[in-house]
Motif scaffolding. Structure first.
Motif, PDB file in Angstrom:
ATOM      1  N   VAL A 136       0.929  -1.947   0.232  1.00  0.00           N
ATOM      2  CA  VAL A 136      -0.227  -0.104  -0.007  1.00  0.00           C
ATOM      3  C   VAL A 136       1.181   1.290   0.007  1.00  0.00           C
ATOM      4  N   LEU A 137       2.116   1.381   0.225  1.00  0.00           N
ATOM      5  CA  LEU A 137       2.860   2.467   0.989  1.00  0.00           C
ATOM      6  C   LEU A 137       3.858   1.862  -0.069  1.00  0.00           C
ATOM      7  N   SER A 138       3.800   1.585  -0.689  1.00  0.00           N
ATOM      8  CA  SER A 138       5.365   1.373  -1.664  1.00  0.00           C
ATOM      9  C   SER A 138       5.350   2.639  -2.631  1.00  0.00           C
ATOM     10  N   PRO A 139       6.578   3.295  -2.486  1.00  0.00           N
ATOM     11  CA  PRO A 139       6.430   4.339  -3.301  1.00  0.00           C
ATOM     12  C   PRO A 139       6.271   3.986  -4.778  1.00  0.00           C
ATOM     13  N   GLY A 140       5.761   5.247  -5.473  1.00  0.00           N
ATOM     14  CA  GLY A 140       5.720   5.339  -6.994  1.00  0.00           C
ATOM     15  C   GLY A 140       6.686   5.924  -8.044  1.00  0.00           C
ATOM     16  N   PRO A 141       6.626   6.062  -9.200  1.00  0.00           N
ATOM     17  CA  PRO A 141       8.129   6.630  -9.190  1.00  0.00           C
ATOM     18  C   PRO A 141       8.767   7.868  -8.916  1.00  0.00           C
ATOM     19  N   GLN A 142       7.961   8.934  -8.462  1.00  0.00           N
ATOM     20  CA  GLN A 142       8.470   9.417  -7.927  1.00  0.00           C
ATOM     21  C   GLN A 142       8.749   9.938  -6.457  1.00  0.00           C
ATOM     22  N   SER A 143       8.549   8.463  -6.004  1.00  0.00           N
ATOM     23  CA  SER A 143       8.573   8.104  -4.226  1.00  0.00           C
ATOM     24  C   SER A 143       7.156   8.273  -3.734  1.00  0.00           C
ATOM     25  N   THR A 144       6.450   9.293  -4.504  1.00  0.00           N
ATOM     26  CA  THR A 144       4.968   9.968  -3.744  1.00  0.00           C
ATOM     27  C   THR A 144       4.421   7.655  -3.254  1.00  0.00           C
ATOM     28  N   PRO A 145       3.811   7.044  -2.119  1.00  0.00           N
ATOM     29  CA  PRO A 145       3.627   6.295  -1.542  1.00  0.00           C
ATOM     30  C   PRO A 145       2.399   5.962  -2.696  1.00  0.00           C
ATOM     31  N   GLN A 146       2.034   4.957  -2.836  1.00  0.00           N
ATOM     32  CA  GLN A 146       1.270   4.686  -3.438  1.00  0.00           C
ATOM     33  C   GLN A 146      -0.262   5.502  -2.926  1.00  0.00           C
ATOM     34  N   ALA A 147      -0.443   4.712  -1.726  1.00  0.00           N
ATOM     35  CA  ALA A 147      -1.852   5.434  -1.424  1.00  0.00           C
ATOM     36  C   ALA A 147      -2.107   6.723  -1.611  1.00  0.00           C
ATOM     37  N   ASP A 148      -0.726   7.550  -1.097  1.00  0.00           N
ATOM     38  CA  ASP A 148      -1.129   8.964  -1.856  1.00  0.00           C
ATOM     39  C   ASP A 148      -1.117   9.336  -3.139  1.00  0.00           C
ATOM     40  N   LEU A 149      -0.286   8.582  -3.792  1.00  0.00           N
ATOM     41  CA  LEU A 149       0.063   9.069  -5.528  1.00  0.00           C
ATOM     42  C   LEU A 149      -1.733   8.252  -6.419  1.00  0.00           C
ATOM     43  N   TYR A 150      -2.317   7.880  -5.497  1.00  0.00           N
ATOM     44  CA  TYR A 150      -3.312   7.040  -6.419  1.00  0.00           C
ATOM     45  C   TYR A 150      -4.966   8.166  -6.464  1.00  0.00           C
ATOM     46  N   ARG A 151      -4.696   8.716  -4.602  1.00  0.00           N
ATOM     47  CA  ARG A 151      -5.530   8.508  -3.823  1.00  0.00           C
ATOM     48  C   ARG A 151      -6.677  10.100  -4.918  1.00  0.00           C
ATOM     49  N   PRO A 152      -6.035  10.815  -5.587  1.00  0.00           N
ATOM     50  CA  PRO A 152      -6.891  11.538  -5.928  1.00  0.00           C
ATOM     51  C   PRO A 152      -8.482  10.714  -6.643  1.00  0.00           C
ATOM     52  N   LEU A 153      -8.238   9.615  -7.758  1.00  0.00           N
ATOM     53  CA  LEU A 153      -8.895   8.725  -8.260  1.00  0.00           C
ATOM     54  C   LEU A 153      -9.858   7.973  -7.214  1.00  0.00           C
ATOM     55  N   ARG A 154      -9.662   8.242  -6.392  1.00  0.00           N
ATOM     56  CA  ARG A 154     -10.063   7.295  -5.421  1.00  0.00           C
ATOM     57  C   ARG A 154     -11.346   6.302  -5.129  1.00  0.00           C
ATOM     58  N   LEU A 155     -10.637   5.355  -6.144  1.00  0.00           N
ATOM     59  CA  LEU A 155     -10.776   4.155  -6.475  1.00  0.00           C
ATOM     60  C   LEU A 155     -11.470   2.897  -5.563  1.00  0.00           C
ATOM     61  N   PRO A 156     -12.751   2.632  -5.312  1.00  0.00           N
ATOM     62  CA  PRO A 156     -12.574   1.317  -4.369  1.00  0.00           C
ATOM     63  C   PRO A 156     -11.612   0.556  -4.440  1.00  0.00           C
ATOM     64  N   VAL A 157     -11.073  -0.158  -3.515  1.00  0.00           N
ATOM     65  CA  VAL A 157     -10.240  -1.043  -3.087  1.00  0.00           C
ATOM     66  C   VAL A 157     -10.855  -2.290  -2.749  1.00  0.00           C
ATOM     67  N   VAL A 158     -10.439  -3.506  -3.527  1.00  0.00           N
ATOM     68  CA  VAL A 158      -9.891  -4.836  -3.255  1.00  0.00           C
ATOM     69  C   VAL A 158      -8.386  -4.605  -2.595  1.00  0.00           C
ATOM     70  N   LEU A 159      -8.451  -5.315  -0.672  1.00  0.00           N
ATOM     71  CA  LEU A 159      -7.198  -5.229  -0.347  1.00  0.00           C
ATOM     72  C   LEU A 159      -7.044  -7.265  -0.544  1.00  0.00           C
ATOM     73  N   VAL A 160      -5.595  -6.938  -0.750  1.00  0.00           N
ATOM     74  CA  VAL A 160      -5.910  -8.526  -0.937  1.00  0.00           C
ATOM     75  C   VAL A 160      -4.104  -9.047   0.363  1.00  0.00           C
ATOM     76  N   GLY A 161      -4.945  -9.356   1.321  1.00  0.00           N
ATOM     77  CA  GLY A 161      -3.825  -9.662   2.423  1.00  0.00           C
ATOM     78  C   GLY A 161      -2.909 -10.887   2.852  1.00  0.00           C
ATOM     79  N   ASP A 162      -2.033 -10.840   3.902  1.00  0.00           N
ATOM     80  CA  ASP A 162      -0.600 -11.780   3.652  1.00  0.00           C
ATOM     81  C   ASP A 162      -1.230 -12.348   4.186  1.00  0.00           C
TER      82      ASP A 162
END
Length: 760
Positions: A136-162
């Motif tokens: 979830v918080l792995s960085p994108g290409p610009q080092s922004t955590p993905q949860a912040d990077l994709y937030r403007p789209l506010r897509l519904p999520v299926v979270l794959v648990g560990d």
């Protein structure tokens, strides 16, 4: 970032996040991609798209190639890097630093293309599986955590648990990280974890945490020591056996059902709101149709995600091609509260920490760290030797009302007036407005906001004043119409710096004589009494973004402080004791970096006796206000009886969550103040001559924050002021106000913008 939220009528995008790397996101994506075309639920036929925004590693081992091979659906990857490392490292190593804005724009464009390409109908829909990289918080290409990077789209999520050892903790942490950022987690999918029992524990846990459904999927076959051919065969058998299983069918139904529910709720909101909500500042008779009400699904940065209505779509032929929500720019920064953007993750995390540590605690005769730290931070930042005490309230109107109580008590006690029996007024400026509580209303002249409030009396006198404007590319200080004799003729200036250069402009005998003449008439001829000077420094916000000549405000304060409002003389050797009348600055709108500085009082080079701060205080996340007072004002409430105290407060005084968020917000804005971004804006307003002078001023040790500048492009502001439909405009700090001439050219219409700080 200006992109529409990922919500469509016949296109169902869902984002596949992983609690960690290696938890099986691609397997879940493949199962869903294989399930939907053969899904047997009603008459709907489904097509499937798979979108991988960023992929790292060899092309032959890519996730999109894997999904294509096993599910046979349409796949797309937007950015591919060969290095099998985190996206921020892979992008850096490849020398291709794609911006967050570009990546989001391409995702949004891809969704729009999918919507256009499908022959949608009542029986045909599509699902788009958007798989992230890593956790979830792995960085994108610009080092922004993905949860912040994709937030403007506010897509519904299926979270794959560990499903692995320790996976319970990582799954819960990933869920909380998404929740803090305003995501809707529709479901959690996890592979059967055997003796670790992760799936069973998480089912029980999330049932009590918002009843989030957890789906346990059959574990993936053991592929250790398998050849590529054997691996492919085993996984083919796995997908054939699982893709139409009851558990996966319910998971798919959950995704579709949540999409349908979200659409239905959004479509009902306007009508239901019209039935049960009483709106502020609204004449409800003017709401002719429910679609006149804006429906917000969320907000992020400087944009709302707003529901398209038939009214807004009247010229659109193919409505299904459009997302249900569109990004509407928040031009007023939500009543000027937003400084760091909606949904700021740093502020959200601060609020969560304080909520977990305190919730709320009583404050009378008590203390806590966030409130004490905020008080110290404000006193230090205001750099006002008069101010010593911080009083907490919940909003600007209440904070100003408290300040008026403070000032009136101080004046009445010193001058031995009986405020309960005598009419004690305030002195202010025409067009000012300090809030909607009754006391704050009394401090403003009659207006559309207060003159029909039944208890309103308007106890005070409000001075007229010259205004600062940019007209036709030139700065001008112009007197009110018909008052040239009192204030002098119109004056032109080459820059804002010149308007605030009091050393060169000197004092204004004309201004001061006018003010003294008015005070003599009011107090000596008419016998009126006044207990405070209340005004917004530099700019009147709710009154219409009016830029007051700062020299007039300085003159008014100087006259007030030396004027004799009573035969009782101030007997104090303390230079910080108030004289004449207590001076109250309402900085609710203008303070805390709105105009580019911590305190707008610094523009006038004058220290008030009382100062009120709200709005940007918490970055727009929570209501909080502080009224800061001098020792001499505080001493007016010192006594042996409880009745002598300032008996004001509310249940949420010094709300710990608000105080902690305010500390975080001020810390972030302090960083902006010294950032290269703000430095760029400062220099752009200097011009070449001023830049050289600026170097000299820096050599003298003068601070950058003492310069006058705007976050708006200087050339843009000048060109706007020259437009034939524009009467004048104002730009200072983050504020841009534009006054338009009406169609007949007979009047001026106020049309005001204010961007929140991250835009700059």
């Amino acid at each position: 970032m200006r992109v529409p939220s990922g919500l469509w009528k016949n296109l169902v995008p869902v984002q596949i996040y992983g609690a960690n790397t290696g938890v099986g996101k691609t397997v879940v994506s493949t199962l869903l991609a294989k399930h939907f075309p053969g899904r047997k639920a009603g008459k709907t036929r489904w097509s499937v798209k798979y979108l991988k925004p960023v992929s790292t590693g060899p092309a032959g081992e890519s996730d999109e190639r894997y999904v294509k091979r096993h599910a046979g659906c349409q796949v797309r990857c937007l950015y591919r890097y060969d290095d099998p490392v985190s996206p921020h490292l892979a992008a850096r190593n490849a020398g291709e630093m794609v911006s967050d804005e570009t990546l989001l724009s391409r995702i949004s464009k891809s969704l729009r293309q999918y919507a256009r390409s499908e022959p949608f109908g009542a029986d045909k829909r599509a699902i788009v599986l958007i798989e992230t990289a890593g956790g979830v918080l792995s960085p994108g290409p610009q080092s922004t955590p993905q949860a912040d990077l994709y937030r403007p789209l506010r897509l519904p999520v299926v979270l794959v648990g560990d499903y692995r050892l320790g996976g319970i903790a990582t799954t819960i942490s990933a869920f909380e990280s998404l929740t803090l950022r305003g995501y809707d987690v529709d479901a959690i999918a996890i592979f059967n974890s055997g003796r670790f029992g992760n799936d069973e524990y998480l089912k029980s846990y999330f049932k009590n945490q918002g009843n989030i459904p957890v789906f346990s999927l059959p574990s993936v076959p053991d592929l250790e020591d398998c050849s590529k051919e054997e691996e492919w065969k085993k996984m083919e058998e796995y997908y054939e056996n699982v893709h139409l299983s009851p558990e996966l069918s319910v998971l798919a139904g959950c995704i579709v059902g949540q999409n349908r529910k979200r659409l239905q709720e959004l479509n009902k909101m306007a009508k239901r709101t019209n039935e049960v909500i009483w709106h502020p500042f609204t004449q409800h008779k003017s709401i002719e149709q429910p679609h006149d009400i804006l429906v917000f699904d969320s907000a992020y940065g400087d944009y709302f995600q707003t529901l398209h209505t038939r009214k807004s779509l009247k010229d659109i032929k193919h409505e299904d091609e459009l997302p249900v929500l569109y990004p509407a720019f928040d031009g007023s920064a939500s009543w000027w509260t937003q400084g760091l953007g909606h949904g700021n993750p740093e502020l959200s995390l601060a609020a969560a920490y304080a909520a977990g540590r305190y919730g709320h605690v009583m404050f009378a005769g008590a203390t806590h760290q966030p409130a004490l730290l905020l008080a110290d931070r404000l006193l230090k930042g205001l750099e006002n030797p008069r101010l010593k005490k911080v009083f907490f309230t919940d909003n600007g109107s209440t904070g100003t009302e408290v300040g008026i109580k403070m000032a009136l008590r101080a004046a009445c006690k010193r001058y031995e007036w009986d405020g309960s029996a005598e009419e004690i007024g305030i002195i202010g400026l025409k067009g000012s407005y300090h809030g909607d509580t009754l006391g704050a209303m009394e401090a403003s002249e009659p207006s559309i906001f207060n003159k029909k409030v039944d208890w309103y009396r308007g106890r005070g006198y409000w001075f007229d004043y010259p205004q600062v404007k940019m007209r036709r590319g030139r700065w001008v200080v112009e007197p009110p119409v018909g008052m040239e004799e009192e204030f002098g003729p119109r004056q032109y200036f080459e820059s804002l710096d010149e308007i605030f250069d009091f050393e060169t402009r000197g004092s204004s005998p004309r201004y001061e004589q006018y003010i003294e003449d008015v005070l003599n008439r009011l107090t000596k001829s008419e016998g009126k009494k006044f207990g405070a000077l209340v005004m917004e420094p530099v700019l009147l916000g709710a009154g219409g973004m009016v830029f007051v000549d700062p020299l007039f405000q300085r003159s008014l304060i100087n006259v007030i402080r030396r004027y004799s409002f009573s035969s009782h003389q101030t007997d104090s050797s303390d230079p910080h004791t108030w004289t004449g009348l207590p001076v109250l600055f309402d900085e609710v709108f203008t303070g805390l970096y709105r105009l580019g500085r911590f305190s707008s009082a610094s523009f006038l080079s004058i220290h008030p006796d009382i100062s009120v701060h709200a709005k940007l205080l918490t970055g727009g996340l929570l209501p909080l206000c502080t009224t800061v007072a001098s020792q001499s004002v505080f001493d007016a409430f010192w006594g042996d009886k409880k009745a002598d105290a300032l008996l004001h407060g509310h249940s949420y005084t010094a709300h710990p969550i608000g105080c902690h968020v305010a500390n975080t917000s001020l810390e972030v804005m302090k960083g902006l103040e010294v950032s290269s971004i703000w430095e760029r804006y400062r220099r752009s307003w200097m011009g070449e001559t001023r830049k050289e002078e600026g170097k000299f001023r820096m050599l003298k040790g003068e601070r950058k924050e003492e310069w006058i500048w705007s976050m708006w492009n200087k050339h843009f502001v000048e060109e706007v002021s020259k437009n034939k439909r524009v009467d004048a405009c104002v730009a200072l700090g983050s504020v841009l106000a534009i006054s338009l001439v009406d169609k007949k050219g007979a009047g001026v219409l106020g049309f005001h913008f204010r961007f929140s700080l991250p835009c700059f």
